[in-house]
Each structure stands twice: as C-alpha cells, then as structure tokens.
Write a protein that holds these residues in place. Structure first.
Motif, mmCIF file in Angstrom:
data_model
loop_
_atom_site.group_PDB
_atom_site.id
_atom_site.type_symbol
_atom_site.label_atom_id
_atom_site.label_comp_id
_atom_site.label_asym_id
_atom_site.label_seq_id
_atom_site.Cartn_x
_atom_site.Cartn_y
_atom_site.Cartn_z
ATOM 1 N N UNK A 66 0.782 -1.233 0.000
ATOM 2 C CA UNK A 66 0.000 0.000 0.000
ATOM 3 C C UNK A 66 0.810 1.277 0.000
ATOM 4 N N UNK A 67 2.056 1.217 -0.368
ATOM 5 C CA UNK A 67 2.885 2.419 -0.434
ATOM 6 C C UNK A 67 2.530 3.272 -1.635
ATOM 7 N N UNK A 68 3.234 4.396 -1.789
ATOM 8 C CA UNK A 68 2.945 5.260 -2.939
ATOM 9 C C UNK A 68 3.274 4.548 -4.246
ATOM 10 N N UNK A 69 2.483 4.849 -5.245
ATOM 11 C CA UNK A 69 2.693 4.245 -6.568
ATOM 12 C C UNK A 69 3.275 5.293 -7.502
ATOM 13 N N UNK A 70 4.045 4.817 -8.463
ATOM 14 C CA UNK A 70 4.649 5.712 -9.447
ATOM 15 C C UNK A 70 4.408 5.095 -10.828
ATOM 16 N N UNK A 71 4.079 5.941 -11.777
ATOM 17 C CA UNK A 71 3.809 5.433 -13.130
ATOM 18 C C UNK A 71 5.123 5.054 -13.797
ATOM 19 N N UNK A 72 5.027 4.244 -14.822
ATOM 20 C CA UNK A 72 6.217 3.846 -15.575
ATOM 21 C C UNK A 72 6.877 5.071 -16.202
#
Length: 81
Positions: A66-72
C-alpha cells in the motif's frame, strides 16, 4: 528419473552425459540422494521460470504493502531513461 551411484557416474561419465541429454539422472552416494544432473537447456528454462515466479511474488508483495505508486513514465523520467 534414472538413478546412478556416484561410483557408476564416475566410471561411466560418457553414459551419464548421454543419458542426461534425454532425461535427468539422480546421483546417490552411500544410498542417499546426492545430486541431480540435468541438461543445460532444461536448467536454463527451470531457472528462468523460477526467477519469473520470484519476481511476480515480489511485485505482488510490493502492491499489497500500500505504499505510494509511481507510473512507468514517471519512473523513466526519474531514472533518466
């Protein structure tokens, strides 16, 4: 799977190599399983499948944290790619 003792494998190395080209061979020592000899191409396929499975499990664990997500796209920019 065919089985050979370590003494048989040592004295019949050519036979062992010929057999391994067709199927894995278990090598025993003092009645216990000591090694399994397999064709190099089968080994490469097995290792690639294992690495893929480990990578997938790691990705699943990262998603579940559930941590922050980053786009490719953002990741590529961040890495300068």
């Amino acid at each position: 799977m065919e089985t050979m003792t370590s003494d048989q494998a040592r004295s019949s190395w050519g036979l062992l190599m010929d057999t391994v080209a067709k199927r894995p061979v278990e090598i025993t020592r003092r009645g216990r399983r000591g090694a399994v000899v397999i064709d190099p191409e089968l080994y490469d396929l097995a290792m690639a499948a294992l690495e893929d499975r480990i990578d997938a499990a790691g990705a699943q664990m990262a998603r579940s944290e559930g941590g922050p997500r980053i786009s490719a796209a953002d990741l590529r920019r961040e890495l300068g790619l």
